[in-house]
Scaffold this motif. Structure first.
Motif: not given
Length: 397
Positions: A224-232, A254-256, A353-358, A380-389
């Motif tokens: 999540p920390l890397r994703a925040k900066s990467a999306f910035q 995101l696949q990590d 973040k588990s939902r991103v991995a899932a 429904t999610t507002s968290w961009l890494p999860l939405k985009w995934s």
């Protein structure tokens, strides 16, 4: 506190939260409710709740619960992003409680409104504090694009503390276009000290130079920390889209996959279950990824046994939950696809973040029965890494 934790306080009505905020903590059976109320009001939108938060900045800090509440109030005002809070936040810069000053500085950055010359001078004077306070003040200068701090901040690029120097270098790049100043931050991404790696990830996100993205993606800190900066870097306007030129790197992030990260050799433990469990629960994400990599390297039968054992003991640990979910997908372990389904269905915010991995595991395992849940999350999610995934996985499925 992050917006994704608001669900934890939804049951507290706004009126009750305001009442708690104004009550002497010595009169409360559970004084913790007072600062919980401040966090709750961060998610409200009424003028009355905004006024209540601004009022609470004047709480007497001699009482511990008031002092903690005041910190939460200053944080909440940043979440509200209302410029009417700025005068009170600038008053807080004069407090002798460092945590309150830092929260006030961070909230000024979150509000993002243009500052007057006098306010800019007040903010710059807050550099005269601890290293943590200096870092926060420099970050706010970078995020608000305040050019007037150049001389004072440039001197801090040589600071002995890399967290101060890194923020100063990010400011020089972001506000003054001096991207060559970022060079020392690249080796810091693989530093043996986790806090320095995390700081470098944040600083490179603030700096705005997308050319550092490949280095950022492989840094062994939390996804999540890397994703925040990467999306910035790839989506500075927060449009929710990723340019095609950068999509492969964002997918890799995101696949990590731990085998794609810059791990130090001594972070990778033996295949003993006790050692893997210790690594997976370590505070340093480098060690956590090292534990996951040890599982990845096992023969399949041993993998399944190890996953079952760790699942039975530590599935509720959200760090372990995330890594196990990722490993199941990365290794194509159809036999444990139920773990992926369970992780995707988890709605508590600490498991986001588990939902991103899932989501990515659903693609790798071809779990077409999860298309409907993925669509619902994407909508429904507002968290961009999860939405985009979810968007990318749905396209793949």
């Amino acid at each position: 506190m992050s917006e994704r934790f608001d669900i934890l306080f939804e049951g507290l009505p706004e009126e009750k939260a305001l009442e708690l905020l104004r009550t002497n903590p010595e009169e409360l059976s559970n004084p913790v409710e007072k600062y919980t109320a401040a966090t709750r009001l961060a998610a409200c939108r009424s003028d009355r709740s905004l006024e209540g938060l601004i009022e609470a900045i004047e709480l007497d800090p001699e009482n511990l619960f008031n002092r903690i509440t005041r910190r939460k109030v200053l944080e909440a005002l940043g979440r509200r992003r209302d410029p009417r809070a700025l005068p009170a936040l600038f008053t807080a810069l004069g407090f002798d409680d460092e945590a309150s000053v830092i929260n006030a500085v961070d909230s000024i950055a979150q509000i993002g409104a243009p500052l007057s010359n006098h306010q800019s001078e007040q903010l710059l004077s807050a550099l005269n504090g601890s290293d943590n306070q200096k870092r926060s003040v420099i970050q706010t200068h970078a995020r608000l694009g305040i050019a007037s701090g150049e001389q004072a901040i440039a001197a801090l690029e040589r600071d002995d503390n890399p967290l101060v120097a890194g923020a100063a270098r990010a400011y020089a790049a972001k506000v003054h276009g001096q991207f060559d100043r970022l060079a020392p931050l690249i080796p810091q991404l693989t530093d043996s000290i986790a806090g320095r790696r995390r700081a470098a990830v944040i600083d490179l996100g603030d700096a705005g130079d997308v050319s550092v993205l490949p280095h950022l993606v492989t840094c062994p800190v939390s996804m999540p920390l890397r994703a925040k900066s990467a999306f910035q870097l790839v989506d500075p306007q927060k449009s929710g889209t990723v340019p095609i030129a950068h999509s492969d790197l964002i997918i890799q992030l995101l696949q990590d996959d731990p085998s794609m990260l810059s791990l130090q050799h001594d972070w990778i433990c033996s295949e003993e279950i006790a050692e893997i469990e210790k690594n997976l629960q370590h505070r340093d994400e480098g060690k956590q990824y090292g534990g996951a990599l040890s599982v990845i390297k096992m023969p399949k039968g041993q993998q399944l046994d190890t996953i079952d054992h760790i699942h039975s003991r530590f599935w509720s640990d959200y760090g372990v939950n995330y890594l196990l979910t990722a490993v199941v997908g990365l290794q194509g372990l159809q036999e444990r696809s139920d773990l992926v389904r369970t992780a995707l269905a988890e709605t508590l915010p600490q498991y986001a973040k588990s939902r991103v991995a899932a989501a990515w595991s659903c693609l790798r395992l071809g779990l077409k029965d999860q298309v409907e849940p993925l669509m619902q999350i994407q909508q429904t999610t507002s968290w961009l890494p999860l939405k985009w995934s979810c968007e990318q996985v749905l396209k793949g499925l």
